[in-house]
Design a protein around this motif. Structure first.
Motif, PDB file in Angstrom:
ATOM      1  N   LEU A  33       0.826  -1.201   0.000  1.00  0.00           N
ATOM      2  CA  LEU A  33       0.000   0.000   0.000  1.00  0.00           C
ATOM      3  C   LEU A  33       0.863   1.255   0.000  1.00  0.00           C
ATOM      4  O   LEU A  33       1.929   1.276   0.609  1.00  0.00           O
ATOM      5  CB  LEU A  33      -0.921   0.020   1.218  1.00  0.00           C
ATOM      6  N   THR A  34       0.378   2.295  -0.657  1.00  0.00           N
ATOM      7  CA  THR A  34       1.040   3.593  -0.674  1.00  0.00           C
ATOM      8  C   THR A  34       0.081   4.621  -0.108  1.00  0.00           C
ATOM      9  O   THR A  34      -1.060   4.712  -0.553  1.00  0.00           O
ATOM     10  CB  THR A  34       1.427   3.988  -2.119  1.00  0.00           C
ATOM     11  N   LYS A  35       0.539   5.398   0.871  1.00  0.00           N
ATOM     12  CA  LYS A  35      -0.306   6.423   1.482  1.00  0.00           C
ATOM     13  C   LYS A  35      -0.255   7.690   0.631  1.00  0.00           C
ATOM     14  O   LYS A  35       0.812   8.205   0.334  1.00  0.00           O
ATOM     15  CB  LYS A  35       0.133   6.723   2.902  1.00  0.00           C
ATOM     16  N   VAL A  36      -1.444   8.152   0.255  1.00  0.00           N
ATOM     17  CA  VAL A  36      -1.584   9.405  -0.491  1.00  0.00           C
ATOM     18  C   VAL A  36      -2.692  10.186   0.198  1.00  0.00           C
ATOM     19  O   VAL A  36      -3.851   9.750   0.196  1.00  0.00           O
ATOM     20  CB  VAL A  36      -1.955   9.160  -1.973  1.00  0.00           C
ATOM     21  N   GLY A  37      -2.357  11.308   0.814  1.00  0.00           N
ATOM     22  CA  GLY A  37      -3.351  12.062   1.565  1.00  0.00           C
ATOM     23  C   GLY A  37      -3.840  11.227   2.730  1.00  0.00           C
ATOM     24  O   GLY A  37      -3.050  10.707   3.518  1.00  0.00           O
ATOM     25  N   GLU A  38      -5.166  11.052   2.833  1.00  0.00           N
ATOM     26  CA  GLU A  38      -5.763  10.282   3.927  1.00  0.00           C
ATOM     27  C   GLU A  38      -5.969   8.817   3.574  1.00  0.00           C
ATOM     28  O   GLU A  38      -6.470   8.055   4.382  1.00  0.00           O
ATOM     29  CB  GLU A  38      -7.121  10.890   4.297  1.00  0.00           C
ATOM     30  N   LYS A  39      -5.608   8.412   2.367  1.00  0.00           N
ATOM     31  CA  LYS A  39      -5.908   7.059   1.920  1.00  0.00           C
ATOM     32  C   LYS A  39      -4.644   6.261   1.636  1.00  0.00           C
ATOM     33  O   LYS A  39      -3.589   6.809   1.354  1.00  0.00           O
ATOM     34  CB  LYS A  39      -6.759   7.108   0.646  1.00  0.00           C
ATOM     35  N   PHE A  40      -4.809   4.950   1.717  1.00  0.00           N
ATOM     36  CA  PHE A  40      -3.774   4.017   1.296  1.00  0.00           C
ATOM     37  C   PHE A  40      -4.267   3.377   0.005  1.00  0.00           C
ATOM     38  O   PHE A  40      -5.411   2.926  -0.066  1.00  0.00           O
ATOM     39  CB  PHE A  40      -3.560   2.918   2.346  1.00  0.00           C
ATOM     40  N   TYR A  41      -3.399   3.311  -1.024  1.00  0.00           N
ATOM     41  CA  TYR A  41      -3.782   2.757  -2.319  1.00  0.00           C
ATOM     42  C   TYR A  41      -2.937   1.541  -2.671  1.00  0.00           C
ATOM     43  O   TYR A  41      -1.765   1.455  -2.325  1.00  0.00           O
ATOM     44  CB  TYR A  41      -3.586   3.792  -3.435  1.00  0.00           C
ATOM     45  N   PHE A  42      -3.565   0.634  -3.403  1.00  0.00           N
ATOM     46  CA  PHE A  42      -2.875  -0.471  -4.064  1.00  0.00           C
ATOM     47  C   PHE A  42      -3.258  -0.388  -5.533  1.00  0.00           C
ATOM     48  O   PHE A  42      -4.438  -0.363  -5.872  1.00  0.00           O
ATOM     49  CB  PHE A  42      -3.305  -1.832  -3.504  1.00  0.00           C
ATOM     50  N   VAL A  43      -2.249  -0.337  -6.412  1.00  0.00           N
ATOM     51  CA  VAL A  43      -2.497  -0.257  -7.851  1.00  0.00           C
ATOM     52  C   VAL A  43      -2.025  -1.544  -8.495  1.00  0.00           C
ATOM     53  O   VAL A  43      -0.895  -1.983  -8.285  1.00  0.00           O
ATOM     54  CB  VAL A  43      -1.757   0.941  -8.490  1.00  0.00           C
ATOM     55  N   GLU A  44      -2.906  -2.162  -9.287  1.00  0.00           N
ATOM     56  CA  GLU A  44      -2.552  -3.385 -10.012  1.00  0.00           C
ATOM     57  C   GLU A  44      -2.587  -3.094 -11.504  1.00  0.00           C
ATOM     58  O   GLU A  44      -3.621  -2.696 -12.039  1.00  0.00           O
ATOM     59  CB  GLU A  44      -3.523  -4.506  -9.681  1.00  0.00           C
ATOM     60  N   SER A  45      -1.447  -3.293 -12.153  1.00  0.00           N
ATOM     61  CA  SER A  45      -1.384  -3.047 -13.600  1.00  0.00           C
ATOM     62  C   SER A  45      -1.036  -4.304 -14.393  1.00  0.00           C
ATOM     63  O   SER A  45      -1.247  -4.337 -15.595  1.00  0.00           O
ATOM     64  CB  SER A  45      -0.361  -1.956 -13.908  1.00  0.00           C
ATOM     65  N   LYS A  46      -0.518  -5.334 -13.721  1.00  0.00           N
ATOM     66  CA  LYS A  46      -0.105  -6.532 -14.450  1.00  0.00           C
ATOM     67  C   LYS A  46      -1.230  -7.551 -14.579  1.00  0.00           C
ATOM     68  O   LYS A  46      -1.487  -8.054 -15.660  1.00  0.00           O
ATOM     69  CB  LYS A  46       1.107  -7.154 -13.760  1.00  0.00           C
ATOM     70  N   ALA A  47      -1.890  -7.879 -13.472  1.00  0.00           N
ATOM     71  CA  ALA A  47      -2.983  -8.857 -13.493  1.00  0.00           C
ATOM     72  C   ALA A  47      -4.302  -8.116 -13.683  1.00  0.00           C
ATOM     73  O   ALA A  47      -5.043  -7.879 -12.739  1.00  0.00           O
ATOM     74  CB  ALA A  47      -2.994  -9.663 -12.192  1.00  0.00           C
ATOM     75  N   LYS A  48      -4.578  -7.728 -14.906  1.00  0.00           N
ATOM     76  CA  LYS A  48      -5.778  -6.941 -15.200  1.00  0.00           C
ATOM     77  C   LYS A  48      -7.025  -7.791 -14.999  1.00  0.00           C
ATOM     78  O   LYS A  48      -7.005  -9.000 -15.205  1.00  0.00           O
ATOM     79  CB  LYS A  48      -5.696  -6.380 -16.612  1.00  0.00           C
ATOM     80  N   LYS A  49      -8.113  -7.142 -14.565  1.00  0.00           N
ATOM     81  CA  LYS A  49      -9.354  -7.843 -14.256  1.00  0.00           C
ATOM     82  C   LYS A  49     -10.558  -7.052 -14.746  1.00  0.00           C
ATOM     83  O   LYS A  49     -10.464  -5.858 -14.975  1.00  0.00           O
ATOM     84  CB  LYS A  49      -9.488  -8.025 -12.737  1.00  0.00           C
ATOM     85  N   SER A  50     -11.690  -7.756 -14.856  1.00  0.00           N
ATOM     86  CA  SER A  50     -12.951  -7.066 -15.113  1.00  0.00           C
ATOM     87  C   SER A  50     -13.256  -6.199 -13.882  1.00  0.00           C
ATOM     88  O   SER A  50     -12.679  -6.392 -12.812  1.00  0.00           O
ATOM     89  CB  SER A  50     -14.081  -8.074 -15.330  1.00  0.00           C
ATOM     90  N   TRP A  51     -14.197  -5.255 -14.027  1.00  0.00           N
ATOM     91  CA  TRP A  51     -14.552  -4.405 -12.892  1.00  0.00           C
ATOM     92  C   TRP A  51     -15.033  -5.266 -11.726  1.00  0.00           C
ATOM     93  O   TRP A  51     -14.632  -5.047 -10.590  1.00  0.00           O
ATOM     94  CB  TRP A  51     -15.636  -3.401 -13.295  1.00  0.00           C
ATOM     95  N   TYR A  52     -15.870  -6.265 -12.022  1.00  0.00           N
ATOM     96  CA  TYR A  52     -16.421  -7.129 -10.977  1.00  0.00           C
ATOM     97  C   TYR A  52     -15.317  -7.906 -10.261  1.00  0.00           C
ATOM     98  O   TYR A  52     -15.320  -8.012  -9.033  1.00  0.00           O
ATOM     99  CB  TYR A  52     -17.450  -8.102 -11.554  1.00  0.00           C
ATOM    100  N   ASP A  53     -14.387  -8.480 -11.026  1.00  0.00           N
ATOM    101  CA  ASP A  53     -13.295  -9.244 -10.422  1.00  0.00           C
ATOM    102  C   ASP A  53     -12.341  -8.337  -9.653  1.00  0.00           C
ATOM    103  O   ASP A  53     -11.828  -8.715  -8.594  1.00  0.00           O
ATOM    104  CB  ASP A  53     -12.541 -10.041 -11.484  1.00  0.00           C
ATOM    105  N   ALA A  54     -12.090  -7.135 -10.172  1.00  0.00           N
ATOM    106  CA  ALA A  54     -11.234  -6.170  -9.471  1.00  0.00           C
ATOM    107  C   ALA A  54     -11.885  -5.770  -8.150  1.00  0.00           C
ATOM    108  O   ALA A  54     -11.219  -5.715  -7.105  1.00  0.00           O
ATOM    109  CB  ALA A  54     -10.987  -4.943 -10.341  1.00  0.00           C
ATOM    110  N   ASN A  55     -13.181  -5.517  -8.176  1.00  0.00           N
ATOM    111  CA  ASN A  55     -13.909  -5.151  -6.964  1.00  0.00           C
ATOM    112  C   ASN A  55     -13.846  -6.286  -5.948  1.00  0.00           C
ATOM    113  O   ASN A  55     -13.562  -6.058  -4.766  1.00  0.00           O
ATOM    114  CB  ASN A  55     -15.363  -4.807  -7.315  1.00  0.00           C
ATOM    115  N   ALA A  56     -14.069  -7.513  -6.391  1.00  0.00           N
ATOM    116  CA  ALA A  56     -14.015  -8.682  -5.499  1.00  0.00           C
ATOM    117  C   ALA A  56     -12.605  -8.851  -4.919  1.00  0.00           C
ATOM    118  O   ALA A  56     -12.451  -9.173  -3.738  1.00  0.00           O
ATOM    119  CB  ALA A  56     -14.449  -9.940  -6.239  1.00  0.00           C
TER     120      ALA A  56
END
Length: 164
Positions: A33-56
């Motif tokens: 995770l990377t903290k940006v402002g008040e949030k922590f983010y995880f970015v996935e660019s290699k294992a691309k997914k449908s919106w539903y699978d990404a959400n899950a």
């Protein structure tokens, strides 16, 4: 004076407990995770997914697809993606809907802010999921087919309590 000292001590204890809860939520997530402002983010660019699978996937890791609550948060997220090296990639975020009726997740509510590209959303070919994409140097929101495999960004908001 003594009651002020006791009040300050209680506030300090509450802050420490709250910080520990939030840090334990971030630590329980095994994703980087990377903290940006008040949030922590995880970015996935290699294992691309449908919106539903990404959400899950985000949910299964104690996160949610990223939300954009304001112009400030949109610019903060866009700047973060740009510094991560995203140039023209399309990235899923946490909104779903139909033209004129979009909901943001976590908790579900009407979309509080939108920076749509020209003539978007157009719901072309049942495009009901939201993504971010970059044209030249600017980032925009776009509606896209939910089944398309794209990069995605998950978040944990340091100011919100999550229940899995």
């Amino acid at each position: 004076m003594q009651s002020l000292t006791i009040s300050l001590a209680l506030v300090a204890i509450l802050l420490v407990v709250t910080l520990q809860v939030h840090l334990s939520q971030a630590i329980n997530c095994t994703l980087p995770l990377t903290k940006v402002g008040e949030k922590f983010y995880f970015v996935e660019s290699k294992a691309k997914k449908s919106w539903y699978d990404a959400n899950a996937y985000c949910i299964s890791n104690g996160l949610q697809l990223a939300n954009v609550e304001s112009e400030y948060k949109f610019n903060e997220l866009a700047d973060f993606l740009s510094t991560m090296g995203y140039r023209s990639d399309w990235v899923w975020i946490g909104a779903i809907g139909r033209q004129g009726s979009w909901l943001q997740f976590g908790p579900a509510r009407r979309l509080p802010y939108a920076n749509w590209y020209i003539s978007q959303p157009d719901n072309l070919n049942s495009e009901n999921c939201m993504n971010l994409y970059r044209i030249s140097e600017k980032w925009y929101m776009n509606d896209y087919s939910c089944r398309t495999a794209l990069s995605y960004i998950c978040e944990i908001d340091d100011s919100r309590t999550y229940i899995n």
